[in-house]
Design a protein around this motif. Structure first.
Motif, short mmCIF file in Angstrom:
data_model
loop_
_atom_site.label_atom_id
_atom_site.label_comp_id
_atom_site.label_asym_id
_atom_site.label_seq_id
_atom_site.Cartn_x
_atom_site.Cartn_y
_atom_site.Cartn_z
N UNK A 1 41.58 23.87 37.34
CA UNK A 1 41.69 25.11 36.56
C UNK A 1 42.12 26.25 37.48
N UNK A 2 43.25 26.84 37.17
CA UNK A 2 43.77 27.96 37.96
C UNK A 2 43.25 29.31 37.47
N UNK A 3 43.05 29.41 36.16
CA UNK A 3 42.68 30.71 35.61
C UNK A 3 42.01 30.54 34.26
N UNK A 4 40.94 31.32 34.05
CA UNK A 4 40.27 31.37 32.75
C UNK A 4 40.33 32.81 32.24
N UNK A 5 40.78 32.95 31.00
CA UNK A 5 40.81 34.26 30.33
C UNK A 5 39.66 34.32 29.33
N UNK A 6 38.89 35.39 29.38
CA UNK A 6 37.80 35.58 28.42
C UNK A 6 38.01 36.90 27.70
N UNK A 7 37.99 36.85 26.37
CA UNK A 7 38.13 38.05 25.53
C UNK A 7 36.81 38.21 24.76
N UNK A 8 36.09 39.28 25.06
CA UNK A 8 34.76 39.49 24.50
C UNK A 8 34.76 40.73 23.59
N UNK A 9 34.29 40.56 22.32
CA UNK A 9 34.28 41.70 21.40
C UNK A 9 33.12 42.67 21.62
N UNK A 10 32.06 42.25 22.33
CA UNK A 10 30.88 43.10 22.50
C UNK A 10 30.71 43.50 23.98
N UNK A 11 30.85 44.77 24.26
CA UNK A 11 30.72 45.26 25.63
C UNK A 11 29.33 44.95 26.20
N UNK A 12 28.31 45.06 25.36
CA UNK A 12 26.94 44.80 25.82
C UNK A 12 26.76 43.33 26.19
N UNK A 13 27.45 42.41 25.50
CA UNK A 13 27.38 40.99 25.84
C UNK A 13 28.00 40.76 27.22
N UNK A 14 29.09 41.44 27.50
CA UNK A 14 29.70 41.35 28.84
C UNK A 14 28.72 41.83 29.90
N UNK B 1 33.68 36.43 43.36
CA UNK B 1 34.79 35.73 44.00
C UNK B 1 35.89 35.40 43.00
N UNK B 2 35.50 34.92 41.83
CA UNK B 2 36.48 34.52 40.81
C UNK B 2 37.23 35.73 40.25
N UNK B 3 36.57 36.86 40.11
CA UNK B 3 37.23 38.07 39.62
C UNK B 3 38.24 38.56 40.65
N UNK B 4 37.83 38.60 41.92
CA UNK B 4 38.72 39.09 42.98
C UNK B 4 39.94 38.19 43.17
N UNK B 5 39.74 36.87 43.02
CA UNK B 5 40.87 35.93 43.17
C UNK B 5 41.70 35.83 41.90
N UNK B 6 41.23 36.49 40.83
CA UNK B 6 41.87 36.46 39.51
C UNK B 6 41.85 35.07 38.88
N UNK B 7 40.90 34.25 39.32
CA UNK B 7 40.69 32.98 38.63
C UNK B 7 39.98 33.21 37.30
N UNK B 8 39.24 34.32 37.24
CA UNK B 8 38.58 34.72 36.00
C UNK B 8 39.10 36.09 35.59
N UNK B 9 39.64 36.17 34.39
CA UNK B 9 40.15 37.43 33.84
C UNK B 9 39.32 37.77 32.61
N UNK B 10 38.64 38.92 32.65
CA UNK B 10 37.75 39.32 31.56
C UNK B 10 38.30 40.57 30.88
N UNK B 11 38.32 40.56 29.54
CA UNK B 11 38.83 41.70 28.78
C UNK B 11 37.89 42.01 27.61
N UNK B 12 37.74 43.28 27.34
CA UNK B 12 37.03 43.73 26.14
C UNK B 12 38.07 43.90 25.04
N UNK B 13 37.86 43.27 23.90
CA UNK B 13 38.89 43.26 22.86
C UNK B 13 39.22 44.66 22.33
#
Length: 649
Positions: free
Chosen positions: A103-116, A127-139
């Motif tokens: 797995x090179x990259x995981x994108x997560x789209x979360x509708x609830x800011x409090x859940x994030x 580490x995953x955020x800095x390497x951009x292996x994990x990309x997190x977005x608030x919808x």
């Protein structure tokens, strides 16, 4: 749960500030415990989250049990390099999934800011955020302009045929509209980039031909840098496009013409000329000969004092038709244009229309305000495609409305009131506008005063009359550009000749390597077919095949070489990319047995037979075009004079 429950959140937040500062700022000011309550079992990973508003828990069973079940569920996706999820849950599932090496990259789209906020308290993703292996977005803050740059950064769209937006669990079913919206953005991004590549290499080869033919004149004209340094004769640029709404704006445009910088697309130039409006700059980027009509069919004297910003790939008929204006060349950011290293001459024309190019110029010149008019990007209510007095008519035949409502391509209308019908081409232009607007690197006031057509996200929708009232009435000066000196021309002439020789030397060397591997693949596939006919498939030499597949990988690694990309990528990418889209299905196919692996090897070999053939053919066409075009203005080394294609079909 109190704010800053543990150091994990602070580490995650610090990492997010580097990669997604808007989301980080929103999380930092969030007041927790509003909607959710957190329950932790004896095992610290048994984290359930209770929705107090809807009176429902995130997990119906024990959280760790559901998490383990989900890991098992994702076994078939372990070879997928890119995964997309709607919902972050408690974060534990993703921490486990990120350990998968493929797995090179995981994108997560979360509708609830409090859940994030909760998930980032319980799982260390620094580490995953800095390497951009994990990309997190608030919808809530996600749209096409914002997301597109991340969705395609590492060529994710190559895997678009196996794309799926996975919903984390049943709890997120209540966010069906947000989920559909995110899915629409992702598919729009993939579609946009696949369409942008095209499915025909002809355009790229025509562009290469024109670029090389235009080089001798290009180096004698004022540079693109010179244009950017001098174009800003006011603080406001108006980009004049040719949509159906343009005609109603012309009286106001004429009244304010002395006080604003008018950048007209080439198709609008004849309309403005007929109405007595002289633009400051006219942009042209198309490679087709028909573009010359915008200049051939207007009075030559109307060109006087106008700057014609043209790209190096335009047809010679267009450059020859500009006889009294000031020509300034730039280069579209293609590989072969970057190869020539004429940095002072470009680059512009990342987008696909002259209006997209005009916006790039506005941004690069750092105007304070940009106003769009005539940028409809859709059919008018009467079915018109272009403005009154448009050179090719108000209803161009190439754009046809769909009769069946289910076939219509609909996009949000200007003002947000309903939808308008567009075409794939206009939608592509719109995509480039929204992407470029979202990526504008400074505070630019962008006003869409089209008063019709499509909504362009990121712009303020203000009537043209109201927008013009915002402007000071200071008379503008004429734009003046200096041509390069004789010394600069001579140096650039020497440079482009040396570059042509390097282009051909490197190109023929690499072409020979590709042809050699193709012939090996041909030989092995013929051997396989003979064994199949004789029912002796058990005699397949898989060690030999493994070695050949490694050699194919070496060929693919050519696309990591900067020089190879610059010389060949534009001409070959259309058919190569469309084959790669199919390869993704093979690459991600799981291998449960030795037989699965062998079948996958054979499929991979056969798939690359035509890939190598296409690549070698595209390389040959590129080199032949380059020789033919360069011979019109320079003497080529003797070794290239009669060199013909030695790779026959």
């Amino acid at each position: 749960m109190t704010k800053y429950l543990n150091p994990r959140f602070e580490k995650n937040l610090k990492a997010l500030y580097q990669k997604n500062p808007l989301l980080a700022a929103q999380l930092e000011i969030l007041e927790p415990n509003k909607k959710y309550e957190v329950y932790i079992g004896k095992d610290p990973l048994n984290i359930n989250i209770y929705d107090k508003e809807n009176k429902i828990a995130l997990f119906h069973k024990e959280p760790l049990v559901e998490t383990q079940e989900k890991i098992q569920e994702f076994e078939p996706f372990k070879l997928y390099p890119f995964l997309y999820f709607f919902g972050i849950g408690n974060g534990i599932f993703f921490k486990l999934l990120l350990h998968e090496k493929n797995i090179q990259k995981i994108f997560i789209f979360e509708p609830e800011l409090e859940m994030l906020y909760i998930a980032l308290n319980f799982a260390d993703f620094e580490e995953e955020i800095l390497s951009e292996k994990l990309m997190i977005f608030w919808t809530k803050t996600s749209n096409f302009g914002v997301l597109d740059q991340y969705l395609v950064k590492d060529g994710q769209w190559i895997y678009s045929k196996i794309y799926n937006l996975h919903i984390f669990n049943s709890y997120y079913g209540r966010y069906s509209q947000e989920c559909l919206d995110i899915n629409a953005i992702i598919t729009r991004s993939f579609e946009h980039h696949v369409i942008s590549v095209g499915n025909d290499s002809t355009d790229a080869l025509i562009g290469l031909n024109h670029h090389i033919l235009n080089l001798p004149e290009l180096i004698t004209t004022p540079s693109f840098r010179e244009l950017l340094d001098n174009i800003k004769n006011t603080n406001t640029a108006i980009i004049v496009s040719t949509g159906p709404s343009l005609h109603k704006q012309l009286p106001l445009l004429k009244e304010y013409a002395p006080y604003i910088t008018i950048i007209s697309v080439d198709a609008s130039y004849p309309i403005l000329t007929k109405y007595g409006i002289k633009p400051d700059v006219v942009t042209t980027l198309e490679r087709v000969e028909l573009t010359a009509d915008f200049y051939r069919k207007t009075p030559p004297q109307s060109q006087k004092d106008i700057i014609f910003a043209i790209t190096s790939i335009v047809d010679s008929a267009t450059t020859n038709a500009i006889t009294q204006g000031i020509k300034t060349y730039s280069m579209r950011p293609f590989g072969y244009t970057r190869f020539f290293d004429l940095k002072e001459y470009g680059y512009a024309g990342i987008g696909m229309s002259a209006a997209n190019m005009a916006y790039e110029i506005v941004v690069l010149a750092r105007f304070e305000r940009c106003i769009f008019i005539g940028q409809d990007l859709s059919f008018s209510p009467e079915g018109k495609t272009h403005s009154k007095n448009s050179l090719f008519g108000e209803k161009e035949e190439q754009y046809q409305q769909k009769e069946n409502i289910s076939e219509k391509l609909l996009i949000p209308a200007y003002g947000g009131d309903g939808y308008v019908e567009t075409t794939p081409v206009w939608k592509m232009f719109l995509n480039f506008f929204e992407k470029d607007i979202a990526e504008t690197p400074y505070e630019l006031e962008i006003i869409n005063a089209t008063e019709g057509g499509a909504r362009i996200q990121g712009t303020k929708e203000i009537p043209f009359k109201e927008a013009l009232k915002l402007l000071p009435k200071n008379k503008k000066k004429r734009i003046s550009l200096k041509p390069p000196t004789k010394e600069q021309i001579k140096a650039n002439e020497k440079l482009i000749k040396a570059k042509i020789k390097d282009f051909l030397d490197y190109g023929y060397k690499k072409k020979k390597v590709v042809e050699k591997i193709f012939l090996k693949v041909m030989q092995m596939t013929e051997e396989l077919e003979q064994l199949n006919k004789k029912n002796k498939l058990e005699k397949i030499n898989f060690k030999k095949m493994d070695k050949l597949l490694e050699e194919i990988d070496d060929i693919k690694n050519l696309f990591l070489e900067d020089k190879f990309i610059k010389i060949f990528s534009d001409a070959v990418q259309s058919y190569i990319v469309h084959q790669e889209l199919e390869f993704a299905k093979i690459a991600t196919r799981p291998m449960r047995t030795a037989i699965d692996r062998q079948v996958k090897q054979i499929d991979w070999l056969y798939a690359h037979k035509f890939w190598l053939f296409s690549l070698a053919g595209g390389m040959d066409a590129t080199l032949e075009i380059t020789k033919k075009s360069a011979k019109t203005w320079m003497k080529l080394p003797a070794k290239y004079q009669d060199l013909k294609q030695d790779f026959t079909t």
